[in-house]
Scaffold this active site. Structure first.
Site, PDB file in Angstrom:
ATOM      1  N   PRO A   1       0.825  -1.095  -0.456  1.00  0.00           N
ATOM      2  CA  PRO A   1      -0.290   0.537   0.206  1.00  0.00           C
ATOM      3  C   PRO A   1       1.016   0.840   0.266  1.00  0.00           C
ATOM      4  CG  PRO A   1      -0.873  -1.157   1.548  1.00  0.00           C
ATOM      5  CD  PRO A   1       0.982  -1.790   1.202  1.00  0.00           C
ATOM      6  N   GLU A   2       0.388   2.178  -0.349  1.00  0.00           N
ATOM      7  CA  GLU A   2       0.924   3.637  -0.409  1.00  0.00           C
ATOM      8  C   GLU A   2       0.211   4.258   0.771  1.00  0.00           C
ATOM      9  OE1 GLU A   2       2.693   4.349  -3.674  1.00  0.00           O
ATOM     10  OE2 GLU A   2       2.024   2.492  -5.055  1.00  0.00           O
TER      11      GLU A   2
ATOM     12  N   LYS B   1       4.079   4.897   6.046  1.00  0.00           N
ATOM     13  CA  LYS B   1       3.064   3.298   5.888  1.00  0.00           C
ATOM     14  C   LYS B   1       2.391   2.366   7.109  1.00  0.00           C
ATOM     15  CE  LYS B   1       5.058   2.927   1.337  1.00  0.00           C
ATOM     16  NZ  LYS B   1       5.380   1.799   0.678  1.00  0.00           N
TER      17      LYS B   1
ATOM     18  N   ARG C   1      11.335  -4.271  -7.823  1.00  0.00           N
ATOM     19  CA  ARG C   1      10.452  -3.755  -7.672  1.00  0.00           C
ATOM     20  C   ARG C   1      10.066  -3.418  -9.627  1.00  0.00           C
ATOM     21  NH1 ARG C   1       8.341  -2.088  -2.900  1.00  0.00           N
ATOM     22  NH2 ARG C   1       6.267  -2.045  -4.206  1.00  0.00           N
TER      23      ARG C   1
END
Ligand code: ZN
Length: 274
Positions: A2-3, A55, A264
Site C-alpha cells: 500500500p502507498e 506507511k 520492484r
C-alpha cells in the site's frame, strides 16, 4: 505494498469511527498482542487517536499503549457496523478492535506490535522515517537533502526508501518519475536541482490529491487512485501498469523492468524519460 495515501485514508476513517470511544472488545491471532491484553486489558481503554506515520498505522489507547501495524503487501483495516458481514474471510483476521458502534478488523496484517508513546522516537523503524509526504507540515528541504544524500543510487529506488521520504510506494514511484520526465535508472548525482525539486513536490501533490475527502469511504483498503485528473478507470495513471500501451504524451510504448534490491517493477516511457 500500500502507498502512503492508502494508510492515511485508513487512519482517517478509523480515527473518525473510533477516537474517543471506549473499547468493548479486543481479539487477535498474535500471541504477542494478546499477552499484553491479558495482563493489562485493552477492553475498557479509550481509543485516543488513529494516525498514519508513513506507511505505519498507529492506534493509540489510553494508558500509553500504541498499536503499530504495517500492511506490507496484503494487509488492510476494514471498519464495520456490529453484525455486518465482513468482506474478507475470517481466516484472514489478525486483529479486531470493537466499540459500541464499530468493529475495526485488521486483515492479513503481517506486522503488529505494542509500542509505548515515549518509545516512538527511538523506534527502529518509526524513528528513522524521512519527512512524511502526507503530514500537515512537510519539510521539503529536508526531503530534498535526503534525496541528495543518496547520490550513487538510482532515483527510483531512492523514492521507495521510507528513510528518505515516507509515503511513496511502487505506483507513485513510476507516476512521479513520469510526471517529472526523469529516467528511473538515473543516479541521483546526475539529477538537476529542478528535477529533485519536481520529484519531491509532485510526490506530495499526487499523494495529497488522493486523500481528498471526496474519496473517503468506510472501507479503508485501496480504492481508486489517479494522477492524470481523468476519471475513466483506464485513464487514471500515466505509466504504472501500462506496459506496451502508448505513452499519453508521445505515443512511445511504455516499458517495464524489475529494479532495485527487491526487484520492484518500474514503468516508464523511454522517450519522455531519457
Ligand atoms: Zn512518452
Amino acid at each position: 505494498m500500500p502507498e502512503g495515501d492508502t494508510i492515511f485514508r485508513a487512519a482517517r476513517t478509523l480515527q473518525r469511527a473510533l477516537a474517543g470511544k471506549n473499547v468493548t472488545g479486543f481479539e487477535s491471532v498474535f500471541p504477542h498482542l494478546t499477552r499484553i491484553h491479558e495482563d493489562a486489558p485493552i477492553t475498557g481503554r479509550t481509543v485516543e487517536s488513529v494516525s498514519a506515520s508513513g506507511k505505519h498505522l498507529l492506534m493509540a489507547f489510553t494508558g500509553d499503549l500504541i498499536l503499530r501495524t504495517h500492511m506490507r503487501m496484503n494487509g488492510s483495516w476494514h471498519i464495520y457496523r456490529p453484525g455486518e458481514t465482513w468482506q474478507r474471510s475470517r481466516r484472514d483476521m489478525r486483529i479486531v478492535v470493537t466499540t459500541a458502534d464499530f468493529v475495526a478488523v485488521g486483515f492479513s496484517i503481517p506486522v503488529a506490535e505494542w509500542v509505548r508513546g515515549r518509545e516512538i522516537s527511538r523506534h527502529a523503524e518509526l524513528g528513522k522515517l524521512g519527512p512524511d509526504l502526507l503530514a500537515e507540515h512537510f519539510d521539503e528541504e529536508e526531503a530534498k537533502r535526503r534525496v541528495r544524500g543518496r547520490g550513487d543510487s538510482a532515483i527510483a529506488d531512492v523514492l521507495l526508501n521510507q528513510r528518505v521520504m515516507a509515503g511513496i510506494g511502487n505506483v507513485y514511484k513510476s507516476e512521479v518519475l513520469f510526471a517529472c520526465r526523469v529516467d528511473p535508472f538515473a543516479l541521483v548525482s546526475r539529477l538537476s536541482d529542478e528535477q529533485v525539486s519536481c520529484l519531491v513536490t509532485t510526490a506530495r501533490k499526487f499523494l495529497r490529491a488522493n486523500v481528498s475527502e471526496k474519496l473517503a469511504a468506510m472501507t479503508t483498503y485501496l480504492g481508486f487512485r489517479k494522477t492524470t485528473r481523468r476519471d475513466d478507470p483506464s485513464e487514471r495513471l500515466w505509466a504504472y501498469g501500462r506496459v506496451g500501451d502508448p505513452c499519453r504524451r508521445c505515443g512511445s510504448l511504455i516499458k517495464i523492468a524489475k529494479q532495485g534490491r527487491d526487484a520492484r517493477l518500474t514503468y516508464w516511457c523511454p522517450t519522455c524519460q531519457s
